[in-house]
Design a protein around this motif. Structure first.
Motif, mmCIF file in Angstrom:
data_model
loop_
_atom_site.group_PDB
_atom_site.id
_atom_site.type_symbol
_atom_site.label_atom_id
_atom_site.label_comp_id
_atom_site.label_asym_id
_atom_site.label_seq_id
_atom_site.Cartn_x
_atom_site.Cartn_y
_atom_site.Cartn_z
ATOM 1 N N ASP A 29 3.560 5.475 -6.645
ATOM 2 C CA ASP A 29 3.315 5.209 -5.233
ATOM 3 C C ASP A 29 2.143 4.270 -4.991
ATOM 4 O O ASP A 29 1.546 4.300 -3.943
ATOM 5 C CB ASP A 29 3.083 6.535 -4.487
ATOM 6 N N TYR A 30 1.770 3.471 -5.970
ATOM 7 C CA TYR A 30 0.703 2.535 -5.660
ATOM 8 C C TYR A 30 1.034 1.137 -6.159
ATOM 9 O O TYR A 30 1.783 0.948 -7.100
ATOM 10 C CB TYR A 30 -0.655 3.013 -6.152
ATOM 11 N N VAL A 31 0.459 0.177 -5.444
ATOM 12 C CA VAL A 31 0.630 -1.231 -5.770
ATOM 13 C C VAL A 31 -0.759 -1.853 -5.798
ATOM 14 O O VAL A 31 -1.466 -1.859 -4.790
ATOM 15 C CB VAL A 31 1.503 -1.952 -4.715
ATOM 16 N N ILE A 32 -1.155 -2.349 -6.961
ATOM 17 C CA ILE A 32 -2.476 -2.951 -7.121
ATOM 18 C C ILE A 32 -2.394 -4.410 -6.703
ATOM 19 O O ILE A 32 -1.494 -5.144 -7.107
ATOM 20 C CB ILE A 32 -2.939 -2.865 -8.599
ATOM 21 N N ARG A 33 -3.342 -4.808 -5.847
ATOM 22 C CA ARG A 33 -3.444 -6.213 -5.471
ATOM 23 C C ARG A 33 -4.909 -6.534 -5.178
ATOM 24 O O ARG A 33 -5.706 -5.637 -4.919
ATOM 25 C CB ARG A 33 -2.539 -6.543 -4.305
ATOM 26 N N THR A 34 -5.234 -7.789 -5.204
ATOM 27 C CA THR A 34 -6.607 -8.205 -4.939
ATOM 28 C C THR A 34 -6.856 -8.161 -3.437
ATOM 29 O O THR A 34 -6.093 -8.732 -2.657
ATOM 30 C CB THR A 34 -6.867 -9.615 -5.494
ATOM 31 N N CYS A 35 -7.920 -7.452 -3.061
ATOM 32 C CA CYS A 35 -8.234 -7.238 -1.644
ATOM 33 C C CYS A 35 -9.711 -7.479 -1.399
ATOM 34 O O CYS A 35 -10.542 -7.326 -2.292
ATOM 35 C CB CYS A 35 -7.922 -5.795 -1.241
ATOM 36 N N SER A 36 -10.029 -7.784 -0.167
ATOM 37 C CA SER A 36 -11.415 -7.903 0.265
ATOM 38 C C SER A 36 -11.974 -6.503 0.484
ATOM 39 O O SER A 36 -11.446 -5.736 1.291
ATOM 40 C CB SER A 36 -11.484 -8.699 1.572
ATOM 41 N N LEU A 37 -13.043 -6.172 -0.231
ATOM 42 C CA LEU A 37 -13.669 -4.867 -0.068
ATOM 43 C C LEU A 37 -14.207 -4.716 1.353
ATOM 44 O O LEU A 37 -14.089 -3.652 1.964
ATOM 45 C CB LEU A 37 -14.788 -4.701 -1.103
#
Length: 190
Positions: free
Chosen positions: A34-42
């Motif tokens: 149930d998770y999808v890792i992606r680059t995000c702004s903290l």
């Protein structure tokens, strides 16, 4: 708006928070599906989480200070915001004094980013500190507060482990607590 409607809204938010905990607990054993890792702004993730909890900050008269958060992290945004929400909820719940404060900041290290939630609340007694991640453990503060389930930090820790993060709690009783989520630097496509 009135004090009565504000009170009802606060109670509904508490019910929503507890329901969210139950749902995340139910999904925690199968988090990998149930998770999808992606680059995000903290910074963006922190702002969304704070916005979601804004009424709790306002009702509790907690001053929020956000330090540098200009990092990009490879995370599942939904799961990170849930974990951060648990940390913020604890900081708000265990506030003390006439000027409760929470500071959120990040620090970049060579292979990770540390997201710190720092409060000037009641702190955790040293005798309880090594048990805060145990399922159902409420400790001395929880018994005095009466609103603790012992599930918030347990879930946050369990989900951090599943995501490959590290969650560290440093606290001094009567002074405050720092909860640090250590997010490894990684390729979101691994």
């Amino acid at each position: 708006r009135s004090p009565a409607t504000d009170s009802v809204r606060d109670e509904l938010e508490k019910v929503e928070h507890l329901l969210e905990q139950v749902l995340y607990y139910a999904r925690s054993s199968a988090v990998s599906s149930d998770y999808v890792i992606r680059t995000c702004s903290l910074d963006a993730l922190v702002k969304q989480t704070v916005q979601k909890h804004r009424h709790a900050f306002i009702s509790a008269h907690v001053h929020l200070d956000c330090g540098p958060l200009d990092e990009q992290v490879a995370v599942d945004p939904k799961w990170l915001m849930f974990i951060l929400g648990q940390l913020l909820t604890n900081s708000i719940k265990y506030r003390t004094g006439s000027d409760p404060r929470i500071r959120i900041e990040s620090i970049r290290y060579k292979n990770s980013v540390a997201l710190h939630v720092i409060d000037n609340g009641s702190g955790i007694p040293e005798t309880d500190l090594n048990r805060v991640f145990e399922k159902g453990f409420t400790g001395e503060n929880g018994r005095m507060n009466g609103k603790s389930t012992g599930m918030g930090l347990y879930l946050a820790h369990k989900l951090c482990e599943k995501l490959g993060f590290n969650l560290v709690i440093d606290s001094k009783y009567g002074v405050g607590t720092t909860a640090s989520m250590i997010i490894p630097q990684r390729n979101p496509y691994e």
